[in-house]
Enzyme design. Sequence first.
Site, PDB file in Angstrom:
ATOM      1  CD  GLN A 162     -14.187  17.883 -28.596  1.00 43.98           C
ATOM      2  OE1 GLN A 162     -12.988  17.646 -28.594  1.00 43.98           O
ATOM      3  NE2 GLN A 162     -14.976  17.496 -27.617  1.00 43.98           N
ATOM      4  CD  GLU A 206     -19.851  14.220 -30.436  1.00 41.09           C
ATOM      5  OE1 GLU A 206     -20.545  15.256 -30.485  1.00 41.09           O
ATOM      6  OE2 GLU A 206     -19.148  13.916 -29.464  1.00 41.09           O
ATOM      7  CG  ASP A 243     -17.589  20.770 -25.869  1.00 48.05           C
ATOM      8  OD1 ASP A 243     -16.818  21.379 -25.090  1.00 48.05           O
ATOM      9  OD2 ASP A 243     -17.571  19.530 -25.999  1.00 48.05           O
ATOM     10  CG  ASP A 313     -17.402  17.132 -20.613  1.00 49.43           C
ATOM     11  OD1 ASP A 313     -17.481  16.171 -19.830  1.00 49.43           O
ATOM     12  OD2 ASP A 313     -17.105  16.994 -21.815  1.00 49.43           O
ATOM     13  CE  LYS A 338     -19.237  14.057 -22.302  1.00 52.31           C
ATOM     14  NZ  LYS A 338     -17.879  14.457 -22.770  1.00 52.31           N
ATOM     15  NE  ARG A 367     -17.393  10.897 -23.361  1.00 53.20           N
ATOM     16  CZ  ARG A 367     -16.410  10.860 -22.458  1.00 53.20           C
ATOM     17  NH1 ARG A 367     -16.595  10.270 -21.292  1.00 53.20           N
ATOM     18  NH2 ARG A 367     -15.242  11.449 -22.706  1.00 53.20           N
ATOM     19  CB  SER A 368     -16.740  11.303 -29.698  1.00 53.87           C
ATOM     20  OG  SER A 368     -15.667  10.803 -28.928  1.00 53.87           O
ATOM     21  CE  LYS A 389     -22.090  17.316 -25.544  1.00 48.78           C
ATOM     22  NZ  LYS A 389     -20.797  18.039 -25.473  1.00 48.78           N
TER      23      LYS A 389
END
Length: 427
Positions: A162, A206, A243, A313, A338, A367-368, A389
């Site tokens: 990803q 992103e 990731d 995650d 997160k 988050r995306s 990140k």
Amino acid sequence: MPRIVSVKAREVLDSRGEPTVEVEVELEDGTVGRAMVPSGASTGTYEALELRDGDDRYGGKGVRRAVRNVEEIIAPEIEGLDATAQPDIDRTMIELDGTENKSHLGANAILGVSLAVARAAAKSLGIPLYRYLGGPTARRLPVPFMNVINGGEHAGNELDFQEHMIVPHGFESFSEALRAGVETYHVLGELLEEEYGPIATNVGDEGGYAPPMKDTVEPLDVLVEAIEEAGYAPGKEIALALDAAASEFYDEDSGTYRAYGQKYTRDELIDVYKDLVSQYPIVSIEDPLHEEDFRGFAKITEELGDKVQIVGDDLFVTNPDRLRKGIEMGAANALLLKVNQIGTLTEAVEAGELALQHGYGVMVSHRSGDTEDPFIADLAVALGCGQIKTGAPARSSRTAKYNRLLRIEEDLAGAAEFGPRNDFFLP
């Protein structure tokens, strides 16, 4: 201490053009704190539930129910409370909801209030948010993990992993590291356009490029080339990170992983990671295996954990209980934090502090589907975890966090520190 006098919510848009919740909390001294809630694309099974309307508006993704829950259920219970009593306020909302995954009121409703309360309290006290959350010793700026080649659920290409990240760590300050990352990002764009044409510089959720690549090494090769072309040393100054988001390509029926046109057992996939780590300056691998495979995470941590950071995650979903299980089993050696996975600031901070206390690394993450709210920049400095990140240096939902960190570094002046708290994984 200032008390809460009103709580309002509204439906706004995130970086994918989908509805999300924004909350405003006003205190008796007139201070207003505002926060917006992010949303993920590849979500862990055990994440707190994001409440959506499921009607005709916005393709069912409206958040009017969550907005009503803020104003009609949460607000009456917390108005009048001391805004600096964050744990008490968060506990009140958790009890009001009454479910394990916050599915009654919605994690997006609860989190919006939780973050807005913290911001209002900091403003009322006249101190920066990072100082309010982290105290007088909060001064460590994080190393940015920049997702510059998108794949998986974040892009429309054939890359199963990803995120392919650059990690500018070998610098004296955050601002220097950011500049190196930005320069490498733009060189990367030029290289991709030369090789694949203008279509390769289309960006994913992103802000990273989404080139038409098909195998595991193609993106890593071009990242190393971009680092060198930008004038930096691969590994020493700018490292790489992945990731995999392996739950997204795990086949439950066969118990195997289907990636890049092949089928892998757990051990075979671990061997793939070992080969990549031996060939490239990789310092961190996130979600290398399925989110239920604690034993597999323990195995890869045992085999690779002295060389790279193994980040949980979907494995942990910022949940202190799942993190404790991982710590007991030796599964992973770092937590991806997160706030919307768990749904309150108090619980997220608890998870981060628990990880750090047990020698785990902590990487605060966006988050995306994010927003222009830079809350996590302050949170990363408050925790002193040294890692963040928050995407490529493109799209305002991503650059808002980087710009906030630049301001924090300027605010701290000579007291600012830079780098990961746990640096065992850096070359």
